[in-house]
Design a protein around this motif. Structure first.
Motif, mmCIF file in Angstrom:
data_model
loop_
_atom_site.group_PDB
_atom_site.id
_atom_site.type_symbol
_atom_site.label_atom_id
_atom_site.label_comp_id
_atom_site.label_asym_id
_atom_site.label_seq_id
_atom_site.Cartn_x
_atom_site.Cartn_y
_atom_site.Cartn_z
ATOM 1 N N ALA A 24 0.823 -1.204 0.000
ATOM 2 C CA ALA A 24 0.000 0.000 0.000
ATOM 3 C C ALA A 24 0.863 1.262 0.000
ATOM 4 O O ALA A 24 0.538 2.248 -0.664
ATOM 5 C CB ALA A 24 -0.937 -0.007 1.206
ATOM 6 N N ALA A 25 1.973 1.229 0.741
ATOM 7 C CA ALA A 25 2.869 2.385 0.776
ATOM 8 C C ALA A 25 3.465 2.678 -0.596
ATOM 9 O O ALA A 25 3.817 3.823 -0.903
ATOM 10 C CB ALA A 25 3.991 2.144 1.788
ATOM 11 N N ALA A 26 3.568 1.631 -1.431
ATOM 12 C CA ALA A 26 4.095 1.801 -2.785
ATOM 13 C C ALA A 26 3.010 2.186 -3.791
ATOM 14 O O ALA A 26 3.269 2.261 -4.991
ATOM 15 C CB ALA A 26 4.778 0.515 -3.239
ATOM 16 N N GLY A 27 1.801 2.417 -3.299
ATOM 17 C CA GLY A 27 0.729 2.887 -4.160
ATOM 18 C C GLY A 27 -0.219 1.823 -4.665
ATOM 19 O O GLY A 27 -1.133 2.121 -5.455
ATOM 20 N N ARG A 28 -0.053 0.576 -4.214
ATOM 21 C CA ARG A 28 -0.953 -0.485 -4.649
ATOM 22 C C ARG A 28 -2.244 -0.443 -3.827
ATOM 23 O O ARG A 28 -2.222 -0.120 -2.645
ATOM 24 C CB ARG A 28 -0.285 -1.856 -4.488
ATOM 25 N N ARG A 29 -3.346 -0.808 -4.454
ATOM 26 C CA ARG A 29 -4.592 -0.979 -3.713
ATOM 27 C C ARG A 29 -4.512 -2.296 -2.965
ATOM 28 O O ARG A 29 -4.200 -3.337 -3.545
ATOM 29 C CB ARG A 29 -5.798 -0.988 -4.647
ATOM 30 N N VAL A 30 -4.800 -2.269 -1.677
ATOM 31 C CA VAL A 30 -4.643 -3.455 -0.836
ATOM 32 C C VAL A 30 -5.911 -3.660 -0.018
ATOM 33 O O VAL A 30 -6.422 -2.727 0.611
ATOM 34 C CB VAL A 30 -3.428 -3.323 0.096
ATOM 35 N N ALA A 31 -6.390 -4.907 -0.022
ATOM 36 C CA ALA A 31 -7.567 -5.283 0.770
ATOM 37 C C ALA A 31 -7.135 -6.272 1.845
ATOM 38 O O ALA A 31 -6.695 -7.383 1.536
ATOM 39 C CB ALA A 31 -8.634 -5.905 -0.123
ATOM 40 N N LEU A 32 -7.232 -5.864 3.096
ATOM 41 C CA LEU A 32 -6.827 -6.702 4.223
ATOM 42 C C LEU A 32 -8.046 -7.402 4.819
ATOM 43 O O LEU A 32 -8.947 -6.746 5.353
ATOM 44 C CB LEU A 32 -6.162 -5.863 5.313
ATOM 45 N N LEU A 33 -8.056 -8.741 4.724
ATOM 46 C CA LEU A 33 -9.066 -9.525 5.437
ATOM 47 C C LEU A 33 -8.451 -9.925 6.769
ATOM 48 O O LEU A 33 -7.479 -10.681 6.819
ATOM 49 C CB LEU A 33 -9.437 -10.777 4.637
ATOM 50 N N SER A 67 -11.483 -5.154 6.326
ATOM 51 C CA SER A 67 -12.736 -5.815 6.668
ATOM 52 C C SER A 67 -12.475 -7.207 7.224
ATOM 53 O O SER A 67 -11.420 -7.799 6.980
ATOM 54 C CB SER A 67 -13.638 -5.920 5.433
ATOM 55 N N ASP A 68 -13.462 -7.738 7.955
ATOM 56 C CA ASP A 68 -13.451 -9.148 8.335
ATOM 57 C C ASP A 68 -14.402 -9.940 7.442
ATOM 58 O O ASP A 68 -14.694 -11.102 7.699
ATOM 59 C CB ASP A 68 -13.816 -9.323 9.808
ATOM 60 N N ASP A 69 -14.864 -9.313 6.352
ATOM 61 C CA ASP A 69 -15.790 -9.925 5.403
ATOM 62 C C ASP A 69 -15.027 -10.287 4.122
ATOM 63 O O ASP A 69 -14.487 -9.411 3.443
ATOM 64 C CB ASP A 69 -16.913 -8.941 5.086
ATOM 65 N N PRO A 70 -14.957 -11.579 3.755
ATOM 66 C CA PRO A 70 -14.190 -11.987 2.580
ATOM 67 C C PRO A 70 -14.721 -11.476 1.254
ATOM 68 O O PRO A 70 -14.071 -11.645 0.220
ATOM 69 C CB PRO A 70 -14.236 -13.522 2.641
ATOM 70 N N SER A 71 -15.878 -10.834 1.249
ATOM 71 C CA SER A 71 -16.392 -10.264 0.001
ATOM 72 C C SER A 71 -15.476 -9.163 -0.534
ATOM 73 O O SER A 71 -15.601 -8.779 -1.700
ATOM 74 C CB SER A 71 -17.813 -9.728 0.196
ATOM 75 N N ILE A 72 -14.547 -8.679 0.280
ATOM 76 C CA ILE A 72 -13.597 -7.672 -0.207
ATOM 77 C C ILE A 72 -12.672 -8.237 -1.276
ATOM 78 O O ILE A 72 -11.960 -7.491 -1.947
ATOM 79 C CB ILE A 72 -12.756 -7.060 0.934
#
Length: 336
Positions: A24-33, A67-72
């Motif tokens: 994320a720090a490098a500019g990537r979109r990141v989704a944390l489950l 999120s704690d929702d895997p739909s991310i």
């Protein structure tokens, strides 16, 4: 890489939060489950990733999809799996239900059995093995600290996923022999349990010859089992696996000089298994020493040290009081 599609982190604990934070720090979109506790911690404090060399990145919570929702994972281009080995099957089912069919799945987990589980549950998807050589310590308030050196390695593929994931401060290399790399890491990871039982930092542990001799004997036992299976482990360090036991037995001054040239360890480094004991969580002992004893049983080998370590870790898990703070002599004798 399609920058509009996020990189998912499946099971954002210590490793997952550090890797996700660097991406994320490098500019990537990141989704944390992540578990609700981790989501709340990062939502409140932001995400701070620090390194043994003093580097630091701070990210506001809104820089991440949390999120704690895997739909991310619905639109994820790549999902990095960072859960404990025992949770691989369950996480694979979640990815199968929520991620797109073209999502590339990469296992960044300890152990050697996770990729087959992922491939079985994710039929038709691209699944790559990986190896993370460094430790990450969760220090609270959204801070995750990388405390040892080394580059992530993943299996090469036609899409050149390793190069596409690599960012400044988080080098990711491709290999044509990920199985050998994972077995080499398993041999080194046999020290995770020793460090967990010792209740002392990794650097302090490796500075003491009695601890290193114990680690050397554990590695030698593991190497004998792995070679009996016809496996050639690839060391995650610049030194071949076969060199490590004799080097660990060297006098302190000589070993310290060699270690400084091959690996950086800061004073905060601890094994992930130590953290599991401190937090009252299930450890991965069955996927480390347990693999060695299973091979020994199949091949008619003796693995007494691995068996003692398993028993001591299970006793510590049952006691629920964190690390028992054992000495090398107590571990050799198999008593707390």
């Amino acid at each position: 890489m399609n920058e509009n599609r996020p990189i998912g982190i499946a099971g954002a604990g210590s490793i997952g939060c550090f890797v996700g934070g660097m991406l994320a720090a490098a500019g990537r979109r990141v989704a944390l489950l992540a578990r609700p506790r981790v989501v709340e911690e990062i939502t409140t404090n932001g995400l701070r990733v620090t390194n043994y060399d003093g580097a630091e990145q701070r990210l506001a919570a809104d820089r991440l999809i949390l999120s704690d929702d895997p739909s991310i994972f619905a639109d994820a281009q790549i999902v990095l799996v960072t859960v404990k080995s025992a949770d691989t099957g369950e996480m694979a089912e979640l990815i199968a239900r929520h991620a797109a069919p073209d999502t590339v799945v990469v296992s960044l987990q300890n152990g050697v059995g996770n990729v087959p589980v992922l491939r079985e549950r994710l039929a038709g998807r691209s699944v790559l093995g990986g190896m993370v050589p460094f430790n990450v310590v969760a220090l609270g308030d959204g801070r995750f600290h990388r405390s040892t050196s080394g580059d992530i390695v993943i299996a090469n593929d036609d899409a050149d996923t390793a190069a596409r994931l690599s960012v400044p401060g988080l080098a990711i290399r491709a290999t044509g022999n990920i199985d050998g790399v994972q077995w080499g890491k398993l041999i080194v990871n046999l020290n995770n349990a020793l460090n967990a039982l010792s209740d002392i930092p990794l650097r302090q542990q490796l500075a003491q010859r009695n601890w290193r001799r114990l680690f050397a004997d554990q590695m030698a036992e593991g190497l004998a089992a792995v070679r009996a299976e016809g496996i050639a482990p690839v060391s995650p360090t610049p030194l071949p696996s076969s060199w490590m036991p004799p080097l660990l037995r060297l006098p302190d001054a000589v070993f310290e000089m060699l270690l400084g040239r091959t690996m950086k360890i800061d004073p905060e480094a601890r094994s992930s298994m130590w953290e599991d004991l401190q937090r009252g969580r299930r450890t991965e002992i069955d996927y480390l020493q347990g693999v060695i004893t299973a091979i020994a049983d199949r091949r008619g080998l003796d693995a007494p040290l691995s068996r003692r370590v398993i028993a001591l870790v299970r006793q510590a898990e049952a006691n629920g009081k964190g690390s028992p703070g054992l000495t090398p002599e107590q571990i050799r004798a198999g008593r707390a």
